[in-house]
Design a protein around this motif. Sequence first.
Motif: not given
Length: 327
Positions: A274-275, A283-289
């Motif tokens: 997660f990023i 703010c938000g969150i991405l996964d590794a893709t």
Amino acid sequence: MVCVEKNKKYGLYNATGTLIIACENEEAIHFSEGLARFKANGKVGFIDSTGNFVIPFIWDEAGNFSEGAAYVVKDDKYGYIRTNGDLLFRVWDDAGSFKNGFAKVKQGNKWGFVDISGNLVIPCDWDDVTNFIDGFAIVENNDHWGVIDTSGNLVIPCEWDSISSFVNGLASVKKDDKWGFIDTTGRLVIPCEWDSIDSFVNGLAPVEKDDKWGFIDTTGKLIIPCEWTHFGLFNERLFVLVDSYGKYGFVDSISKSTIPCEWDYFYNLNDDNFILVSKDDKCGILDATGEIIVPCEFDALAYTDGHIFKIKNGYLTIEDLEGNRVF
């Protein structure tokens, strides 16, 4: 244990909050193999984890213990002591810590290696050396670099302007201001054609040409074009990219895919999957893709133990990774 500082002197508290070493040390306290270097009144000794002084303050300088020995200095000569304080030998003009069974030592202007018994196993023939890693050490002769094995054999001639340590069987080398990669036999497997390079991570290495960065695979094929102004290693999987507008993106070294540079900043969530990203102060969150798993619409976010903490308009909610609200 926690190292604390007061009036530029250092001490140590244990886990219960008890002061076990008063703030008298002249440098921060770091334990290695159960002992920590302690300096007072210009002399160095060692303490154990209970705060007992187990090696007397008789040395001018000393290194941390590594593989059962630490280098010590007295009257500008280097030697080694064991954890019980016994002196192994003291004859060198400079010395390093033991790594993988060897320590580099200097006699006059030349470097060689000793083993843990103090035997000079590789003569002091080199202008400079690095520690052994995976059975190889880098050596310098007349401003050119090569590689020796643990027997002291020159397995790669000193013909390179610079050379790095081997990582997964490849080392970066420099010739005529250009960089490439060699294998452990010295064969040039990726030509010296790049302005700068970095080590491979999961089969992907950053390369620079004309002030722009891209990525190659282990065959030397350019997988991701050189169009980024900066890069960095975010974690064991992801590289960070910066474009000419100062926006951040990512490269996944496993899938070899890019996440577009559209974020104002990013944060480490202590999870390689997660990023946390920000855009327009949200703010938000991405996964590794690069897939958005939490939209970029929150004032603050945090992630721990499988739960996402969200703050929006002054209200806190906590959800699991499936989006189920738990608070």
